[in-house]
Scaffold this active site. Structure first.
Site, PDB file in Angstrom:
ATOM      1  N   ASP A 351       0.839  -1.191   0.000  1.00 16.05           N
ATOM      2  CA  ASP A 351       0.000   0.000   0.000  1.00 16.05           C
ATOM      3  C   ASP A 351       0.878   1.247   0.000  1.00 16.05           C
ATOM      4  O   ASP A 351       1.856   1.344   0.751  1.00 16.05           O
ATOM      5  CB  ASP A 351      -0.885  -0.029   1.250  1.00 16.05           C
ATOM      6  CG  ASP A 351      -1.769   1.185   1.379  1.00 16.05           C
ATOM      7  OD1 ASP A 351      -2.639   1.366   0.517  1.00 16.05           O
ATOM      8  OD2 ASP A 351      -1.591   1.946   2.349  1.00 16.05           O
ATOM      9  N   GLU A 387       1.817  -0.417  -5.068  1.00 19.78           N
ATOM     10  CA  GLU A 387       0.841   0.616  -5.397  1.00 19.78           C
ATOM     11  C   GLU A 387       1.685   1.888  -5.565  1.00 19.78           C
ATOM     12  O   GLU A 387       2.091   2.484  -4.571  1.00 19.78           O
ATOM     13  CB  GLU A 387      -0.189   0.790  -4.293  1.00 19.78           C
ATOM     14  CG  GLU A 387      -1.225   1.852  -4.637  1.00 19.78           C
ATOM     15  CD  GLU A 387      -2.190   2.129  -3.487  1.00 19.78           C
ATOM     16  OE1 GLU A 387      -3.381   2.364  -3.757  1.00 19.78           O
ATOM     17  OE2 GLU A 387      -1.750   2.134  -2.326  1.00 19.78           O
TER      18      GLU A 387
END
Length: 727
Positions: A351, A387
């Site tokens: 993330d 990401e």
């Protein structure tokens, strides 16, 4: 407060490994803090409610406090109190009145119960965080648990699906099973439920290879959500980087998670974890003291250089972990190795990964974290997915991660959505996205698999909602519909939300097939959102991060005939992808002429069957074109006997029929239609001659195969059986 403790049981122990390590006779405790003056180990009773001993760790080696206590065993509840300066303006927030969790703890009991005692300062004090609170936070804190890591594995450590064969399935352990009729009620929402035979087989039979789980590490439910009757459903607020969250356990033992991983490996499926190493739930200077802030705030977090009372907030959550510090970097890489080596995880999706690669001077593709992963013999051998964006300076870095990494490709998502929505001028962009976005990833020897293509993910509309809503409908989140993205590039096909209009419904179903076919027939690594294979809805909510309820849970019993038909269509697409290597080439398609092979690997065709001219590419109204992938252009670039299939992909985002001429390709005699999103089920695969015309329905996608080489006939015969069997 005094406690009875036999000091003869205490030894100096070792500064490594970090955390609590059981050796069969006792437990070694080791915790890093560069600025503490004393660290106390606090032991608790089994419920974790009463502190029964407080022991000062006797040794301090290389900024690590450590001690060994004989007679302790797995199941022991513990935490720390850390002494040191309380000087927020210098970056220090030590407060021994606040119980803090071990950053290396492998398990926890209890949960954070929000109360003023959790804060290192006195809430409401005129000096705010410069004040000092002397109340004990232990009654409101979870406790760490000593574990015994032994487990009898039945499967190999990793599955190691080759990247070019990988198809990712993103899902949520709890949301996947809470409404699953085959999962016993007491196991729903747990790892044991997710490992049930029916769940595993359903995923395996779909044709995906790798299950990517939303965060399962120990998290905290934010106070503001709990006050609204909501909770942190997605789990992007990790407090324990080495521990599974107790909410996913049906029994308080780590064996349940390991057994789940073992079960998926037995089915030939990889398990990938979505992990959050960019921030913690401790927030900014006004946040609680739960772990890192009270152990060594100045080391664990990035602080403002000119005023370290305040935090750098590149994450948008209040704080940012400081991976430029060697001990913090070590903690993160130790965590990753633990999950890979001890828990047999096959890969990680990071993330806000740009933050992990950010040094004080900015994003650095040769920074400490990326270099650590690249050289590590364990981490460099598992799947690493970034990401590649965050909200900090220079935060958008799609295509900029180093070799060995794959990246979520939001340009694929946005382009494909807008193209099928009918936006102008997107044909040139679509060509790039269909070929694994070589404009972004074809550098430094990276391969097409580096582009993780997706149409939908946990964050945003589901596939069904993408074709059913023009606008987000997040009222249930309690933020007056202000949260979530407004730029969804969605189209409701004429009606907002559910409808009984058959024309609208048929168009929506075809649009779903168009989007899924584009995803699964493009070069690169596809990622499917769980439930999209049968049209799951979140009723227009595109930010269901706090919806641990029927909005987010998959409704398995609510699948209608259309949904079952869509599932069959996805299975057939994945059978094609696995059976036709040309759909997952290991080199980028460039369209360049190969002098050795006398062929182009890819050509772009207009409806008359001829190559597109530059002025046609420049026409903003062009919404129908063909992509010819020539199987004679071998992926290695080296001539060999035989060839891969030659395929023609036709996309028509126009609302009217288009008459498309099937092109003449040397050595070919006929074309077989493998996919037509307007006719998803057929009794047999129709064949067409060279130069024949095919009426391409408005808003539809087609895939044709040129007659197969003798060496491929058996594979194609098997494919044809799959493609024509009832869904």
């Amino acid at each position: 407060m005094s406690y009875d403790f036999d000091s003869s049981r205490l030894e100096e122990g070792l500064p490594f490994p970090r955390g609590a390590t059981y050796d069969g006779k006792g437990v070694n405790f080791a915790v890093f803090s560069a600025h503490a003056t004393k660290v106390e180990l606090c032991l608790f009773d089994e419920p974790g409610e009463r502190e029964i001993a407080r022991i000062t760790l006797p040794e301090y080696t290389d900024e690590v406090w450590h001690g060994y206590v004989s007679g302790l065993h797995p199941g022991t509840r513990y935490a720390f109190r850390v002494h040191g300066p309380y000087e927020p303006e210098a970056g220090h927030r030590f407060n021994p009145n606040k119980l803090v969790l071990d950053p290396y703890s492998k398990a926890h009991v209890g949960q954070v119960r929000w109360a003023p005692e959790l804060f290192g300062y006195t809430l409401g004090h005129p000096d705010a965080d410069l004040s000092f609170d002397e109340r004990d936070s232990a009654p409101f804190m979870p406790k760490c648990v000593v574990v015994d890591s032994r487990f009898e594995w039945k499967q190999p450590s990793w599955i190691r699906v080759p990247w070019d064969r990988t198809v990712i399935y993103e899902t949520h352990v709890r949301g996947h099973t809470m409404r699953h009729p085959a999962v016993p009620e007491h196991l729903r929402g747990t790892f044991a439920g997710f490992a049930s035979d029916e769940v595993v087989e359903c995923i395996r039979q779909l044709g995906v290879t790798s299950v990517e789980l939303l965060p399962i590490q120990m998290v905290v439910d934010q106070q503001n959500l709990l006050e609204k009757g909501l909770r942190n459903y997605w789990g992007y607020d990790t407090l324990g980087f080495f521990a599974v969250d107790p909410r996913y356990l049906s029994a308080p033992w780590l064996d349940e998670f390991k057994a789940m991983v073992d079960r998926y490996h037995a089915a030939g499926l990889e398990v990938i974890l979505d992990v959050v190493y960019n921030h913690t739930p401790e927030g900014n200077e006004l946040g609680p003291t739960l772990s890192f802030k009270g152990i060594d705030n100045a080391s664990y977090y990035r602080l403002m250089p000119d005023n370290p009372r305040y935090y750098i907030n590149d994450t948008g959550t209040g704080n940012t972990l400081n991976l430029s510090h060697p001990r913090v970097l070590q903690m993160v890489t130790d965590s990753l190795r633990y999950w890979a080596s001890e828990m047999h995880i096959d890969g990680f999706r990071f993330d806000l990964a740009t933050i992990l690669a950010r040094e004080p001077h900015g994003f650095d593709d040769g920074g400490g974290f990326l270099d650590s992963c690249r050289q590590d013999p364990v981490l460099s051998s598992v799947k690493l997915i970034a990401e590649p964006w965050d909200c900090g300076p220079g935060g958008y870095q799609v295509g900029r991660f180093p070799p060995g990494w794959a990246e979520w490709n939001d340009t694929f998502r946005d382009t494909v959505r807008a193209f099928w929505k009918g936006d102008d001028g997107l044909a040139p962009e679509m060509a790039k996205r269909l070929t694994a976005s070589g404009d972004k990833f074809n550098r430094r020897g990276r391969r097409p698999w580096a582009s993780v293509n997706f149409i939908t993910a946990h964050d945003g509309f589901t596939l069904n909602d993408l074709v059913s809503y023009n606008d987000k409908h997040n009222e249930a989140n309690g933020e007056d519909n202000r949260d979530g993205h407004s730029d969804n590039r969605s189209w409701n096909c004429g009606v907002e939300g559910p409808t009984d209009d058959p024309e609208v419904t048929d168009l929506r179903e075809r649009q779903k097939r168009n989007l899924l076919a584009t995803l699964l027939l493009s070069q690169g690594t596809p990622m499917v959102l769980a439930g999209d294979e049968f049209g799951r809805t979140q009723h227009g909510n595109n930010n269901a991060y706090c919806q641990d309820n029927e909005i987010s849970w998959i409704d398995w019993e609510g699948i209608d005939e259309r949904g079952r038909g869509l599932t069959g269509f996805v299975r057939k697409l994945l059978a094609l992808r696995h059976g036709l290597p040309v759909l997952r080439r290991n080199r980028f398609l460039t369209g360049a002429w190969n002098e050795t092979l006398q062929v182009k690997d890819v050509s772009w065709l207009c409806p008359d069957g001829k190559e597109l001219a530059p002025e046609q590419w420049d026409d903003p109204s062009m919404r129908c074109f063909g992509m010819l992938i020539d199987g004679r252009a071998q992926a290695s670039g080296i001539p060999r006997r035989g060839s891969d299939a030659t395929l023609l992909l036709v996309l028509n985002a126009w609302h009217d029929l288009v008459d498309f001429t099937l092109p003449d390709v040397p050595g070919g005699s006929r074309w077989t239609c493998l996919v037509d999103t307007n006719v998803p089920e057929r009794d047999s695969l129709p064949e067409f001659g060279i130069g024949d015309h095919y009426q391409v329905t408005g808003r539809s996608l087609l895939l044709f195969r040129l007659d197969a080489s003798a060496e491929s006939e058996q594979t194609f015969a098997q494919l044809e059986t799959v493609l024509t069997e009832p869904s």
